[in-house]
Design a protein around this motif. Structure first.
Motif, PDB file in Angstrom:
ATOM      1  N   HIS A  22       0.870  -1.176   0.000  1.00  0.00           N
ATOM      2  CA  HIS A  22       0.000   0.000   0.000  1.00  0.00           C
ATOM      3  C   HIS A  22       0.904   1.223   0.000  1.00  0.00           C
ATOM      4  N   GLN A  24       1.254   5.621  -0.184  1.00  0.00           N
ATOM      5  CA  GLN A  24       0.615   6.915   0.048  1.00  0.00           C
ATOM      6  C   GLN A  24       1.644   8.020  -0.175  1.00  0.00           C
ATOM      7  N   ARG A  26       1.603  12.579  -1.555  1.00  0.00           N
ATOM      8  CA  ARG A  26       0.852  13.712  -2.090  1.00  0.00           C
ATOM      9  C   ARG A  26       1.703  14.474  -3.095  1.00  0.00           C
ATOM     10  N   ASP A  50      -4.073   8.535  -8.055  1.00  0.00           N
ATOM     11  CA  ASP A  50      -4.093   9.422  -6.889  1.00  0.00           C
ATOM     12  C   ASP A  50      -3.770   8.626  -5.629  1.00  0.00           C
ATOM     13  N   PHE A  51      -2.620   8.908  -5.037  1.00  0.00           N
ATOM     14  CA  PHE A  51      -2.182   8.215  -3.831  1.00  0.00           C
ATOM     15  C   PHE A  51      -2.217   9.139  -2.620  1.00  0.00           C
ATOM     16  N   HIS A  52      -3.084  10.154  -2.675  1.00  0.00           N
ATOM     17  CA  HIS A  52      -3.247  11.076  -1.548  1.00  0.00           C
ATOM     18  C   HIS A  52      -3.569  10.291  -0.269  1.00  0.00           C
ATOM     19  N   ASP A  53      -4.452   9.324  -0.387  1.00  0.00           N
ATOM     20  CA  ASP A  53      -4.740   8.381   0.691  1.00  0.00           C
ATOM     21  C   ASP A  53      -4.081   7.058   0.329  1.00  0.00           C
ATOM     22  N   ALA A  54      -3.637   6.327   1.333  1.00  0.00           N
ATOM     23  CA  ALA A  54      -2.982   5.033   1.086  1.00  0.00           C
ATOM     24  C   ALA A  54      -3.907   4.126   0.286  1.00  0.00           C
ATOM     25  N   ARG A  55      -3.326   3.451  -0.697  1.00  0.00           N
ATOM     26  CA  ARG A  55      -4.102   2.516  -1.511  1.00  0.00           C
ATOM     27  C   ARG A  55      -3.199   1.402  -2.003  1.00  0.00           C
ATOM     28  N   ARG A  74       4.785   6.916   2.059  1.00  0.00           N
ATOM     29  CA  ARG A  74       4.656   5.794   2.987  1.00  0.00           C
ATOM     30  C   ARG A  74       4.348   4.549   2.184  1.00  0.00           C
ATOM     31  N   GLU A  83       6.154  -1.139   7.701  1.00  0.00           N
ATOM     32  CA  GLU A  83       5.894   0.122   7.021  1.00  0.00           C
ATOM     33  C   GLU A  83       7.204   0.868   6.855  1.00  0.00           C
ATOM     34  N   ARG A  85       8.641   4.705   5.824  1.00  0.00           N
ATOM     35  CA  ARG A  85       8.350   6.116   5.569  1.00  0.00           C
ATOM     36  C   ARG A  85       9.573   6.745   4.912  1.00  0.00           C
TER      37      ARG A  85
END
Length: 147
Positions: A22, A24, A26, A50-55, A74, A83, A85
């Motif tokens: 996943h 994320q 901006r 669009d990876f503004h929100d985790a996907r 992330r 994870e 960062r």
């Protein structure tokens, strides 16, 4: 050198997929590529990129440069419970995202200072290139935090 010269910096890490990661981050826009895979036109980011929100990072077919990146990304590997960062300095305000077919087992998030092929664009400075004077240097930093 004794002359001014164009300069740009970048870091090009590849990451193992380990299932479906996943992602994320901006950014403000994305460069759409031509048939030679060089940036042709800067565009609004389409919803499917669009990876503004985790996907989940399936296979969106990306080998594109995102401009106006805020320097933070992330990556989560839910199957592994880890994870990562990425934090980059303001000089690295572009992010190249490369998603080859999943069977290759990898992908890349690449912090860079400029759009791909900025030197071949009509205004390289408007696309992140800098001009260094004689004896001048350029630095950038990027850190990775694994939890």
């Amino acid at each position: 050198d004794e002359r001014s010269m164009p300069a740009g910096l970048g870091w090009h890490p590849y990451f193992a997929r380990h299932g479906v990661p996943h992602v994320q981050f901006r950014a403000q826009s994305v460069w759409l590529s031509d048939e030679a895979n060089l940036p042709r036109v800067r565009s609004d980011i389409p919803g499917y990129w669009d990876f503004h929100d985790a996907r989940p990072l399936h296979e969106p077919g990306l080998d594109n440069c995102f401009s106006g990146w805020d320097g933070k990304a992330r990556i989560r590997w839910p199957q592994r419970g880890i994870e990562l960062r990425i934090n980059a300095c303001h000089a690295l305000d572009h992010l190249v995202v490369f998603t080859p077919p999943a069977e290759r087992g990898l992908f890349a998030l690449e912090p860079v200072s400029h759009a791909n092929n900025a030197l071949g664009m009509p205004d390289p400075l408007a696309n992140g290139m800098r001009v260094l004077g004689p004896g001048e240097t350029m630095t950038a930093s990027c850190s990775l935090h694994l939890t």
